[in-house]
Design an enzyme around this catalytic site. Structure first.
Site, short mmCIF file in Angstrom:
data_model
loop_
_atom_site.label_atom_id
_atom_site.label_comp_id
_atom_site.label_asym_id
_atom_site.label_seq_id
_atom_site.Cartn_x
_atom_site.Cartn_y
_atom_site.Cartn_z
N CYS A 51 0.84 -1.20 0.00
CA CYS A 51 0.00 0.00 0.00
C CYS A 51 0.87 1.25 0.00
CB CYS A 51 -0.92 0.01 1.21
SG CYS A 51 -1.99 -1.46 1.32
N ASP A 428 44.38 -4.39 0.95
CA ASP A 428 45.56 -3.54 0.94
C ASP A 428 46.38 -3.92 2.18
OD1 ASP A 428 47.29 -1.26 0.45
OD2 ASP A 428 46.27 -0.34 2.16
#
Length: 737
Positions: A51, A428
């Site tokens: 809705c 890294d």
């Protein structure tokens, strides 16, 4: 990615926007017209997401509205373009929504009075239903039980009938219209008991659905309540407790022991252990003193502090976290987009099937109308795909909110889903697997001295140097009880080391290249030791002069204590490949890879080489994440399937760059993130499968007449509640189990 669309020739801007809305894009002209203004509205009373989706679509279709986006979890409606608030409120009234204008940071308040009335009506409806059922089964006359059934229908379906009366004139066939049709149809064919049961069950299911949805929303409200709303501030006219909105940058806050810190700032006076769990997810308090950063929402566990405010309330770290979590909850995940498209097709098909069941058998097969009308009404009840629509967003919201509580910021459902399907993660090295700071690992005397004497000599030589390696030596020496006595004639040798006089003798400290430049050849023993230490991935400093070598000091970037554990946990979580990307030489990379336990490594990489490496990894493994600091590794983070940044506290760039941010420098949060993401995908699949099976069974049960109206209610609303409760399990996933 700039996200710029260049259109040559005539341009129908509204048509382009409609196409963009299909993909949840927001399109704003940047040359033809100035950007539209945005209006923020608060929508309260959302329980049915299907809705809510129809309401959002209706707002988008209003004249003058360029785009409207409704975050169903927070109730925030953002409207671009001209806003007719009265028209939006009329649309909201069809769903019993309460809509008001708000400013950034305004918090919605639950509509307690309306919820209480709904509860009372539901209880009275149940009492009337039981009374009517008892009167009918005890053989009472129709005027004894019929009024009770009608009262049960009226009370149980009151809010439902109101919504339907507003939606039906616009041909908005929402759940209220379908349910009201079913109840009225049951009464019309004499099924009073069924009509009363349907109205009562729907009232109860709406209450339960509201409760479960509110439980999901509560997670974001808890984030909003982390930081205090008042703080004691010292100004020229004395100390006073004032609202945080009135605190200015530069003000000095007084934070007593046991109090939460209200604003981001820097400690001026005092020392204390600060519990930052609300921001970073760290369970262990951090010792802090003058000059240290503190964050709004963290707890001052011990001493009294004076804190200089560095950010306004809307700019604090916790405010940014809340804003990003709200934005993330509003972004549709790929699965949710699929479900929305499926539901858009499913609903009209089932409604058409219901109409066919009502009319075709009586008209063309000569059977009685009443049984087929009843079956059509039952099918109408299950036509609204509530459970299917709610299956994904509540799971996404629960997972994102839980992650935020544990110091992990996930910026949208798409990133949550992608993280759950990763096959490889690239790390890294510097600042991620390591602390990014050199630390002394070996002290090797070569001239009959003790470790203590060699370290004293090295620290005295390096005391006046600003090089990070020199600082590491001095720090290590101080930690081991040395009193530093700097040499008076210190000379830095750029890129090589330093020189000074000790006991009347010139002494050099530096890398092996320094001694080569000076024409001093390393002895076989020294060269062997240097090779051994470098083979372990360490940086070696030689201490000596032309006549002799005093010794070696080796250093390495200190590995985080959590790195090896995190890698092992990732393997257990199902990540099949871990890769380290580093600019270090091969020997250092090999030693580091073995120490932390990654599957493979790529060494001697420049930033552009990391991008090439990421392309190769994606080609090899499919979905690959990259984790780095969010700044230096930005190109590789952008290219990866999911970019993950370390240490978001105080780092705006990290929070903006990556898809996922670990707010603390703690890698153990990464396995938790992967586990949470995979659990989310599993629960979303469970929800979708369950919803589809229930709907399919309901449709199949219509033709033989097995699907009653009350069973249809349980199948529809019950399924919605089940998938919501299943999604809420994600709030209980812990970072260490």
């Amino acid at each position: 990615m700039a996200g710029k669309l260049t259109v040559e020739g005539s341009c129908d801007l509204e048509a382009i926007r409609k196409l963009g809305r299909e993909e949840d894009y927001k399109i704003t002209p940047i040359t033809e017209a100035p950007p539209e203004t945005e209006t923020l509205l608060q929508v309260d009373g959302i329980s049915c997401l299907d809705c809510a989706g129809k309401f959002e679509k209706a707002v988008n279709e209003l004249p003058g509205v360029a785009s409207a986006n409704l975050n169903t979890m927070t109730g925030r409606l953002t409207v671009s373009g001209s806003v007719d608030l009265a028209a939006i409120r009329r649309l909201g009234s069809e769903e019993n929504y309460t809509i008001k204008s708000v400013t950034q940071g305004t918090k919605s308040k639950p509509q307690v009075k309306e919820i209480d009335w709904d509860k009372r009506r539901a209880i009275l409806s149940g009492i009337a239903l039981i009374g009517g059922y008892a009167a009918e089964k005890l053989g009472g006359p129709i005027f004894a039980f019929l009024p009770l059934y009608l009262i049960a229908i009226l009370l149980g379906g009151w809010s439902n009938f109101k919504k339907a009366s507003r939606a039906l004139p616009r041909l908005n066939f929402n759940m209220s219209v379908l349910m009201s049709t079913a109840v009225i149809g049951a009464v019309a064919i004499g099924q009073y008991e069924e009509g009363a049961v349907v109205a009562f069950l729907y009232a109860i299911s709406e209450m339960l659905e509201e409760w479960t949805m509110d439980k999901a929303r509560r997670s974001i409200r808890q984030l909003m309540d982390i930081a205090p709303k008042m703080a004691i501030v010292r100004r020229s006219d004395g100390e006073a407790s004032i609202p945080v909105e009135e605190i200015l940058v530069g003000d000095v806050m007084i934070v007593s022991p046991g109090e939460k810190i209200a604003m981001d700032g820097i400690i001026l006076k005092g020392e204390s252990s600060i519990n930052q769990a609300a921001i970073t997810g760290e369970s262990i308090p951090v010792e802090k003193g003058p000059g240290a950063d503190v964050y709004a929402g963290s707890l001052n566990a011990q001493g009294s502090l004076e804190v200089r405010v560095t950010k306004l309330v809307q700019d604090t770290t916790i405010a940014k976290i809340i804003h990003m979590v709200e934005e993330a909850q509003g972004k549709r995940a790929p699965t949710q987009a699929f479900v929305d498209k499926f539901a858009a097709i499913y609903t009209p098909i089932v409604m058409a099937l219901a109409v066919g069941i009502v009319f075709i058998p009586p008209l063309f097969m000569g059977v009685a109308w009443a049984p087929w009308i009843y079956r059509g009404l039952a099918l109408l009840v299950v036509a609204c795909p509530c459970a299917l629509v709610v299956s994904t967003p509540v799971a996404i919201v629960s997972a994102i909110s839980n992650a935020a509580k544990h110091g992990v910021l996930i910026k949208g459902g798409i990133h949550l889903e992608e993280a759950g399907s990763l096959s490889a993660i690239a790390f890294d090295k510097t600042g991620t697997l390591t602390k990014g700071e050199p630390a002394v690992t070996d002290v090797v005397p070569l001239a009959g001295q003790s470790d203590y004497e060699l370290l004293q000599m090295a620290s005295n030589l390096e005391a006046r140097s600003e090089h990070p390696l020199a600082a590491a030596i001095v720090k290590f020496a101080v930690a081991h009880g040395h009193k530093i006595d700097p040499v008076t004639d210190f000379t830095a040798i750029a890129g090589r080391g330093a020189k000074g006089t000790i006991s009347g003798e010139a002494v050099f400290i530096g890398n092996p290249r320094l001694f080569a430049d000076l024409g001093i050849t390393l002895s076989a023993r020294v060269a062997q030791e240097v090779d051994r230490l470098q083979g372990e991935g360490k940086t070696v400093m030689v201490i000596g002069n032309e006549s002799r070598y005093y010794g070696l000091i080796a250093m390495a970037d200190e590995v985080r204590a959590s790195s090896a554990t995190a890698i092992e946990d990732l393997k257990r979580a199902g990540v099949r490949h871990t890769i380290m990307l580093t600019g270090d030489n091969g020997a250092t990379a090999k030693a580091m890879a073995a120490q932390v336990g990654v599957h493979e490594y790529r060494a001697e990489l420049l930033p552009q080489d990391k991008v090439t490496a990421m392309q190769e990894l994606i080609g090899k493994y499919g979905k690959v994440a990259m984790i780095g600091d969010g700044i230096n590794d930005a190109p590789a983070l952008a290219l990866s399937t999911v970019g993950i940044a370390m240490g978001g506290t105080g780092t705006d760039a990290a929070m903006e760059t990556a898809d996922i941010v670990l707010m603390s420098d703690d890698l153990v949060k990464l396995p938790f993130t992967i586990k949470l993401s995979r659990k989310s995908l599993a629960i979303i699949r469970q929800n979708i499968s369950f919803s589809l099976v229930i709907k399919l069974l309901a449709v199949v049960a219509v033709l033989p007449g097995w699907l009653t109206l009350w069973l249809a209610i349980l199948a529809d609303m019950g399924a919605s509640i089940v998938v919501t409760l299943n999604s809420l399990r994600l709030l209980r996933v812990k970072d260490r189990e």
